[in-house]
Design a protein around this motif. Structure first.
Motif, PDB file in Angstrom:
ATOM      1  N   THR A 128       0.274   4.089  -2.504  1.00 32.93           N
ATOM      2  CA  THR A 128      -0.186   5.368  -2.154  1.00 32.93           C
ATOM      3  C   THR A 128       0.419   6.391  -2.993  1.00 32.93           C
ATOM      4  O   THR A 128      -0.088   7.387  -3.473  1.00 32.93           O
ATOM      5  CB  THR A 128       0.269   5.625  -0.679  1.00 32.93           C
ATOM      6  OG1 THR A 128      -0.769   4.872   0.066  1.00 32.93           O
ATOM      7  CG2 THR A 128       0.136   6.902  -0.160  1.00 32.93           C
ATOM      8  N   TRP A 147       0.774  -1.088  -0.178  1.00 32.66           N
ATOM      9  CA  TRP A 147      -0.049   0.049  -0.170  1.00 32.66           C
ATOM     10  C   TRP A 147       0.962   1.169  -0.180  1.00 32.66           C
ATOM     11  O   TRP A 147       0.275   2.218  -0.644  1.00 32.66           O
ATOM     12  CB  TRP A 147      -0.867   0.000   1.295  1.00 32.66           C
ATOM     13  CG  TRP A 147      -0.341   0.248   2.606  1.00 32.66           C
ATOM     14  CD1 TRP A 147       0.041  -0.722   3.685  1.00 32.66           C
ATOM     15  CD2 TRP A 147       0.063   1.555   2.977  1.00 32.66           C
ATOM     16  NE1 TRP A 147       0.472   0.012   4.531  1.00 32.66           N
ATOM     17  CE2 TRP A 147       0.695   1.175   4.357  1.00 32.66           C
ATOM     18  CE3 TRP A 147       0.078   2.801   2.667  1.00 32.66           C
ATOM     19  CZ2 TRP A 147       1.118   2.194   5.214  1.00 32.66           C
ATOM     20  CZ3 TRP A 147       0.490   3.937   3.428  1.00 32.66           C
ATOM     21  CH2 TRP A 147       0.856   3.381   4.751  1.00 32.66           C
ATOM     22  N   GLN A 148       2.083   1.282   0.596  1.00 37.76           N
ATOM     23  CA  GLN A 148       3.036   2.217   0.458  1.00 37.76           C
ATOM     24  C   GLN A 148       3.326   2.733  -0.849  1.00 37.76           C
ATOM     25  O   GLN A 148       3.207   4.024  -1.081  1.00 37.76           O
ATOM     26  CB  GLN A 148       4.213   1.932   1.356  1.00 37.76           C
ATOM     27  CG  GLN A 148       4.030   1.727   2.783  1.00 37.76           C
ATOM     28  CD  GLN A 148       3.874   0.254   3.262  1.00 37.76           C
ATOM     29  OE1 GLN A 148       3.492  -0.647   2.384  1.00 37.76           O
ATOM     30  NE2 GLN A 148       3.960   0.037   4.545  1.00 37.76           N
ATOM     31  N   LYS A 194      -5.132   4.002   4.452  1.00 34.43           N
ATOM     32  CA  LYS A 194      -4.516   2.819   4.418  1.00 34.43           C
ATOM     33  C   LYS A 194      -4.680   2.509   6.157  1.00 34.43           C
ATOM     34  O   LYS A 194      -4.486   3.362   6.879  1.00 34.43           O
ATOM     35  CB  LYS A 194      -3.305   2.867   3.975  1.00 34.43           C
ATOM     36  CG  LYS A 194      -3.228   3.228   2.613  1.00 34.43           C
ATOM     37  CD  LYS A 194      -4.117   2.510   1.707  1.00 34.43           C
ATOM     38  CE  LYS A 194      -3.725   2.885   0.215  1.00 34.43           C
ATOM     39  NZ  LYS A 194      -4.604   2.241  -0.801  1.00 34.43           N
ATOM     40  N   GLU A 235      -4.049  10.213   0.875  1.00 36.97           N
ATOM     41  CA  GLU A 235      -4.055   8.933   0.775  1.00 36.97           C
ATOM     42  C   GLU A 235      -3.387   7.950   1.618  1.00 36.97           C
ATOM     43  O   GLU A 235      -4.165   6.902   1.823  1.00 36.97           O
ATOM     44  CB  GLU A 235      -3.280   8.638  -0.670  1.00 36.97           C
ATOM     45  CG  GLU A 235      -3.984   9.212  -1.996  1.00 36.97           C
ATOM     46  CD  GLU A 235      -5.255   8.316  -2.275  1.00 36.97           C
ATOM     47  OE1 GLU A 235      -5.418   7.040  -2.036  1.00 36.97           O
ATOM     48  OE2 GLU A 235      -6.088   8.993  -2.766  1.00 36.97           O
ATOM     49  N   SER A 236      -2.672   8.448   2.583  1.00 37.03           N
ATOM     50  CA  SER A 236      -1.857   7.593   3.563  1.00 37.03           C
ATOM     51  C   SER A 236      -2.983   7.241   4.523  1.00 37.03           C
ATOM     52  O   SER A 236      -3.012   6.336   5.314  1.00 37.03           O
ATOM     53  CB  SER A 236      -0.587   8.279   4.011  1.00 37.03           C
ATOM     54  OG  SER A 236       0.259   8.425   3.096  1.00 37.03           O
TER      55      SER A 236
END
Length: 487
Positions: free
Chosen positions: A407, A403-404, A487, A483-484
């Motif tokens: 993102t 996901w990092q 998650k 966006e971060s």
């Protein structure tokens, strides 16, 4: 059926199976690009441009000799940040490290989540003496003209510092509050290694037990006509950076008069060693970040190029031979050798008693400095030439399936909706390498659309950036933070 007809039938069946398999693999390649989620960002553009223009007027220059630093100018720049971004300085925790490196902590509402870090540097390289007149606009003027902002630091890397702070100020004014802690970390000596800036920040945070899900620094950008077969602009996100090594080859022995030379002089021996290295080169191998780049790019390619890269297991030797034809792509798949200094002799008619060559190598992930030394010694095959190798190893390779990374991809696509975002291997150094110790992932990306000419201007003459690029950078940093939190 005759023997030859049987052979032709077998060959035909084999070719049919080959075609079915390879064409199927080509059509089965799926895009790894997230769908853009276009967001409307409304900021006071004139004010943001004025802020950036003024930031460029401060001569925060890094010199190899730290005694040459004009530290009062660095102090004035920090005062400028405090005056220009009041919400940031009132609502975030601000801390100095070694007087001039800066840490901003934006506390999130969910303490169980690991923080993210956005880092840039505000020091810039000097303007080469004697080239000042070649600048169309004065290098520290911050001139805004014809849709462009001019000055040292517009691309490397005050755009990162100011872009991040503009984004944060705007989010704060809108009442935004992050879920996870967000750190902004700004170095002041990146151009000479970052030892007192980024490295010291890392030391301090490591002592406090702070670790990050990811840290995002400067690095790759969005470039047109970069990847063969891809018509859209391609944004490259560095997931690792090559190591930087210095190899010193030295031979000592009797000199003497040039009228009675030996068949192989000290200069000749070292020159021969360099020739062997250049003729041999390190093995090329499409692996790691270079391989992953094409895995992400292949689905976006025209059919012919997609066919080749989708069937890399067959065409890899051909791909590698193509990549080796250009220095920029060759550097993706092998450790590079660049002789940069040769020292020998003082007088035209006297043989030097010692000859030394210095070679800069950029080391692939997976290869060590010890591997480099062994390769050099075995290749030159001269016991009288001593070889020493020093420098930094390649950094670890950050995830591209997490996901990092997604993102950063998503944030970039939200701003540059037609860009193809891919991972890549960064050749130059950055402060990101220091954060490897305290981050699960370190990424390197400058959120601007640039040309090959812009790349030469970063440390050269006429560095400038378009207003659109600068405003897009602000939007990108806002998107990364938002966006971060999803998650």
């Amino acid at each position: 059926m005759g023997r030859w007809k049987m052979i032709l039938l077998i060959v035909g069946i084999f070719l049919l199976i080959f075609a079915i398999v390879t064409v199927s693999r080509t059509f089965m390649t799926e895009s790894r690009q997230p769908e853009p989620m276009k967001t409307e960002v409304t900021i006071d553009e004139d004010k943001a441009i004025r802020h950036f223009s003024e930031a460029l007027t401060f001569k925060t220059i890094s010199y190899q000799d730290r005694n040459a630093f004009d530290y009062p100018e660095f102090e004035r720049f920090i005062d400028f940040l405090e005056d220009t971004y009041p919400a940031v300085h009132q609502q975030l925790e601000v801390e100095r490290v070694n007087d001039y490196a800066l840490i901003y902590k934006w506390s999130g509402s969910e303490s169980g989540k690991k923080p993210i870090g956005l880092t840039s540097h505000y020091d810039v390289v000097p303007v080469l003496e004697g080239t000042e007149a070649n600048w169309e606009q004065s290098p520290f003027s911050g001139t805004v003209i014809d849709g462009e902002i001019w000055g040292r630091g517009t691309l490397d890397d005050k755009i990162g510092v100011i872009g991040i702070l503009e984004a944060a100020e705007h989010l704060l004014e809108d009442g935004y509050a992050p879920k996870r802690d967000v750190y902004f970390m700004f170095g002041f000596d990146e151009e000479i290694g970052g030892d007192e800036g980024a490295a010291a920040i890392v030391d301090l945070l490591e002592e406090r037990g702070v670790s990050f899900d990811f840290v995002l620094d400067e690095g790759g950008a969005i470039v047109e006509n970069m990847v063969p077969g891809v018509e859209q602009p391609v944004g490259v996100v560095g997931v690792s950076e090559k190591g930087s090594a210095t190899a010193e080859l030295t031979i000592s022995g009797s000199g003497g008069h040039s009228s009675q030379p030996k068949d192989h002089t000290n200069i000749g021996r070292v020159a021969s060693a360099i020739a062997k290295l250049e003729n041999t080169q390190f093995n090329a191998d499409l692996r790691g970040p270079g391989e992953t780049l094409f895995e992400f790019a292949a689905p976006e390619m025209s059919f012919g190029m997609r066919y080749v890269f989708a069937n890399k297991f067959i065409f890899e030797p051909i791909i590698e031979s193509i990549l080796l034809k250009q220095p920029a792509t060759a550097a993706l798949i092998r450790t590079t050798i660049a002789p940069t200094v040769f020292q020998a002799g003082e007088q035209y008619n006297a043989l030097p008693e010692q000859a030394t060559a210095i070679i800069n190598l950029r080391v692939m992930p997976g290869e060590s400095l010890e591997d480099v030394k062994k390769f050099i010694e075995e290749t030159i095959d001269d016991d009288e030439i001593s070889v020493s190798v020093s420098g930094s190893e390649a950094t670890s390779v950050s995830s591209t399936d997490s996901w990092q990374f997604q993102t950063i991809q998503q944030a970039a696509r939200n701003v540059y909706s037609d860009a193809v975002m891919v991972p890549y291997l960064m050749f130059a150094g950055s402060d990101a390498k220091h954060y490897d110790r305290i981050a699960d992932n370190t990424y390197r990306f400058l959120p601007v659309l640039i040309t090959s000419e812009d790349l030469t201007r970063m440390h050269g003459t006429n560095e400038h950036v378009s207003i659109d690029n600068y405003l897009n950078a602000i939007a990108f940093y806002m998107e990364v933070m938002k966006e971060s939190d999803r998650k």
